[in-house]
Design a protein around this motif. Structure first.
Motif, short mmCIF file in Angstrom:
data_model
loop_
_atom_site.label_atom_id
_atom_site.label_comp_id
_atom_site.label_asym_id
_atom_site.label_seq_id
_atom_site.Cartn_x
_atom_site.Cartn_y
_atom_site.Cartn_z
N GLU A 107 14.23 2.30 0.42
CA GLU A 107 13.08 1.38 0.76
C GLU A 107 13.75 0.17 0.88
O GLU A 107 14.05 -0.50 -0.96
N GLN B 44 -2.63 18.83 -12.06
CA GLN B 44 -2.96 19.64 -11.61
C GLN B 44 -1.66 21.00 -12.17
O GLN B 44 -1.04 19.65 -12.74
N ARG C 32 1.78 22.08 -13.06
CA ARG C 32 2.76 22.01 -12.12
C ARG C 32 3.70 22.87 -12.59
O ARG C 32 3.60 22.24 -14.07
N THR D 106 0.44 3.94 -2.68
CA THR D 106 -0.11 5.60 -1.81
C THR D 106 0.64 6.59 -2.80
O THR D 106 -0.25 7.64 -2.94
N HIS D 107 2.07 6.15 -2.74
CA HIS D 107 2.35 7.30 -3.47
C HIS D 107 1.68 7.67 -5.01
O HIS D 107 1.84 8.64 -5.85
N ASN E 256 9.93 9.67 -8.88
CA ASN E 256 8.59 8.96 -7.10
C ASN E 256 7.58 8.24 -8.03
O ASN E 256 7.63 6.67 -7.18
N HIS F 98 -1.20 6.99 -6.31
CA HIS F 98 -2.24 7.13 -6.51
C HIS F 98 -2.29 8.60 -6.03
O HIS F 98 -3.01 9.73 -6.70
N TYR F 99 -1.85 9.02 -4.68
CA TYR F 99 -1.04 10.88 -4.42
C TYR F 99 -0.39 11.67 -6.03
O TYR F 99 -0.92 12.79 -6.05
N ILE F 100 0.15 10.66 -6.77
CA ILE F 100 0.94 11.08 -7.65
C ILE F 100 0.10 11.55 -9.10
O ILE F 100 0.15 12.91 -9.44
N LEU G 262 7.63 13.50 -9.57
CA LEU G 262 6.49 13.60 -9.49
C LEU G 262 7.08 12.06 -10.22
O LEU G 262 6.03 10.92 -9.79
N ARG H 16 0.57 -1.28 0.38
CA ARG H 16 -0.34 0.18 0.07
C ARG H 16 0.69 0.69 -0.06
O ARG H 16 -0.03 2.02 -0.64
N THR H 17 2.06 1.26 0.71
CA THR H 17 2.82 2.39 0.92
C THR H 17 3.56 2.74 -0.91
O THR H 17 3.10 3.92 -1.21
N GLU I 277 -3.27 12.44 -8.46
CA GLU I 277 -3.89 13.28 -8.64
C GLU I 277 -2.89 14.76 -8.60
O GLU I 277 -3.68 15.53 -9.15
N GLU I 278 -1.88 14.91 -8.35
CA GLU I 278 -0.99 16.31 -8.21
C GLU I 278 -0.44 16.25 -10.02
O GLU I 278 -0.47 17.47 -10.24
#
Lengths: 513, 123
Positions: A471, A316, A318, A305-306, A329, A308-310, A326, A301-302, A312-313
């Motif tokens: 990691e 927008q 940038r 999640t990255h 990552n 998932h968030y990226i 991004l 999930r970790t 979304e970012e």
């Protein structure tokens, strides 16, 4: 209660928990399932043998004999053969089917007068079976099939990996002891006038197998719940002691008038407790598996999640630099997921032994040189000084080359990850008459004293490792140690403490042939 | 006056994204990578809400939550667990220890996190 009945109780309470324990460790493995059936057949002998030893009615005794043999003893050779067929593995399927058909026919015949026409009162204690025509056939079949499967297993073991050879050695020792006991029991049917003390040898069978599980990882059970297992073994030994006490109790009954039911109740209570302990240990195994899945899910999930968030970012607006960071990552998270899934598969394959490695002579020096030559990008990026020392001629070792390369690669990667820029990593191989030792020592972040015992646990990462910008999956070291253990070796580590560097090493036995 | 959020999270990337989202939404943000740093921050300033991860180096989120709830100065601060552990037993443990809500990171967008915490903030 006579000593024969007591030995039957002991067979029952030692064989049943062992069979269930082996089965509970890996319910999906056919070899484990067949082993459970094999021990159950022994338990039928143990269970109905108690009635044989205690009944005073000859008609009842015949039926107890028929059940004990028809559902128990008769099935033992074919179930052992089936077990060895799966364990080795062998490919003689037709022979196996044929063996089952013959066994089934003999089993049916056990319930007819052709098998046991009558019983005779022996040793002034109990009724023993008198053989009929199919009993003679069974005796021949029983010894031929038992001898065939054990001999074949022994011959085939010579071409098997060392870990399997060791495991088979214990099978054979246990069989020699247990079957010798069985032989003595059979002999009484044919007129030998020796009390069935041999039955006590059968009781030793589960104990030898238990020892093999602990020391050799028999049935691929690498005990991780040592406490529960040892407790159960302890209770098994206690049962023996109680068995001994019950012999004394027999003496007390005859001399001082003690009640016989006391011994039976005590034995029943102990056996119930043993069964409870083993069921409890199986429940704990299930819990450990559940925890493994939970942690694995969390690990996955970790990076998810990255991502998932990226995503979304990135929707927008940038700057170019932000977008690139991004995407980097995103790529790293993706790599981490792939790496983690691969490692999880490695762990699963290792624990279920679904991946068969090829066992052969390995040139550890050459394998190390190959890996070091390809290097690790981190070594270059962090300007780490790498040295490698090995004697010109090293003794031969046998192992799984693919898995040894995985171990070396993992240890190198681990050291590179946790060694700071400009640090040092020294790899060396040395040997003596018995072992070859491969080691890697780094000038990295070290390991806290309290973490050293846990470092080989699945998903564990040391305190300092968590602080570094790396990691890790926390799986490579656990996998590596299991792989080395499977090849008859050991893996250890030493660190003087945090920021004092770490040394990992593994040893493998030298092949003297 | 802007509300203050203390975010305790050891993953720098997630910490960065979430804290930015709060700042964009006119919150004041305090950040800590582990429970020890969070404790130091709490000695200096009391936030309006704590967003707490569970898997943290040294002291885990549950232990830290327990500590906060036993401290009379801090126990009234609403704590929301923000973790990728999502088992029933974890959620129950967090709620039993006094967490007001439990967010699974992978199941929410940062914007949703900001939107959902407002109901727990003092008026």
């Amino acid at each position: 209660m006579n000593p024969f009945s007591i030995s039957q109780i002991l067979i029952l309470i030692t064989a049943l928990p062992l069979g269930y324990f082996v089965y509970a460790q890996n319910k999906n493995q056919w070899a484990n399932r067949v082993w459970l059936l094999y021990t159950l057949s022994l338990c039928f002998w143990g269970g109905f043998g108690i009635f044989i030893g205690t009944t005073t009615n000859p008609v009842q005794a015949i039926w107890y004999w028929r059940v004990a043999m028809g559902l128990g003893i008769i099935w033992m050779p074919v179930l052992f053969y089936h077990f060895a067929y799966l364990y080795a593995p062998w490919k003689e399927k037709r022979l196996l089917i044929g063996a089952y058909i013959i066994t089934a026919l003999l089993s049916i015949s056990a319930f007819t007068p052709f098998y046991i026409p009558k019983v005779k009162f022996v040793f002034n204690s109990f009724y023993w079976a008198t053989p009929g025509i199919t009993f003679y056939i069974l005796t021949l079949w029983w010894f031929v099939l038992t001898a065939y499967s054990h001999t074949k297993l022994y011959i085939d073991s010579k071409n098997m990996p060392k870990e399997r050879q060791n495991q088979i050695k214990y099978f054979l020792i246990a069989s020699c002891v247990g079957y010798l006991g069985g032989l003595l029991d059979f002999s009484i049917c044919y007129g030998l006038n020796v009390y069935p003390w041999g039955n006590y040898l059968i009781v030793l069978y589960p104990f030898i197998m238990t020892y093999a599980i602990i020391t050799q990882g028999l049935f691929d059970i690498f005990i991780f719940m040592k406490r529960a297992f040892y407790t159960a073994v302890l209770v098994g030994i206690l049962s023996w002691i109680i068995g001994g006490i019950s012999i004394v109790s027999g003496f007390l009954q005859s001399k001082f008038g003690f009640s016989p039911w006391m011994v039976s109740v005590l034995a029943a209570m102990v056996s119930l407790y043993v069964v409870y302990l083993f069921i409890d240990s199986a429940r704990r195994a299930d819990k450990a598996k559940q925890e493994f899945i939970t942690i694995a899910a969390h690990k996955l999930r970790t990076p998810l999640t990255h991502i998932h968030y990226i995503v979304e970012e990135l929707r927008q607006e940038r700057t170019k630099e932000e977008t690139e960071a991004l995407i980097t990552n995103l790529s790293e998270s993706n790599d981490l997921i792939i790496n983690l899934v691969n490692k999880l598969l490695d762990v699963t394959n290792l624990e279920t032994q679904s991946e068969k490695y090829e066992f052969a002579v390995v040139d550890l020096k050459k394998s190390t040189e190959e890996i070091l030559k390809n290097g690790n990008p981190l070594l270059k990026d962090k300007k780490i000084k790498l040295t490698f020392k090995a004697a010109d001629s090293l003794p031969r070792i046998e192992g799984y080359e693919k898995s040894l390369k995985f171990v070396i690669q993992s240890l190198l990667e681990n050291s590179a990850k946790y060694t700071p820029i400009g640090g040092e990593i020294n790899v060396s191989i040395s040997a003596d008459d018995k072992n070859i030792t491969w080691s890697i020592e780094d000038s990295g972040i070290g390991i806290a004293k309290e973490d050293t015992d846990k470092i080989f646990e699945k998903f564990f990462r040391g305190q300092n490792a968590l602080k570094t910008d790396t990691e890790g999956t926390g799986l490579a070291l656990s996998i590596s140690r299991n792989l080395i253990k499977r090849q008859g070796g050991t893996m250890n580590l030493y660190s003087a403490g945090l920021n004092q560097g770490t040394k990992f090493w593994f040893t493998l036995p030298v092949n003297k042939n | 006056m802007p509300k203050t959020i203390l975010i305790i999270e050891d993953d720098p990337f997630i910490l960065n994204i979430i804290s930015h989202k709060f700042v964009e939404n006119k919150f004041k943000v305090m950040v800590a990578g582990d429970a020890e740093k969070a404790e130091l921050l709490l000695q200096k300033s009391i936030p309006d809400l704590i967003l707490l991860d569970i898997i943290l180096p040294k002291v885990n989120g549950f232990e830290f939550l327990k500590k906060i709830k036993s401290d009379h100065k801090l126990k009234s601060i609403p704590v929301i667990i923000f973790s990728n552990l999502g088992e029933e037993k974890d959620i129950k443990q967090a709620k039993d220890l006094g967490a007001v809500d439990y967010f699974v990171k992978a199941n929410m967008f940062p914007e949703e996190v900001v939107a959902k915490i407002t109901k727990f903030l003092p008026k």
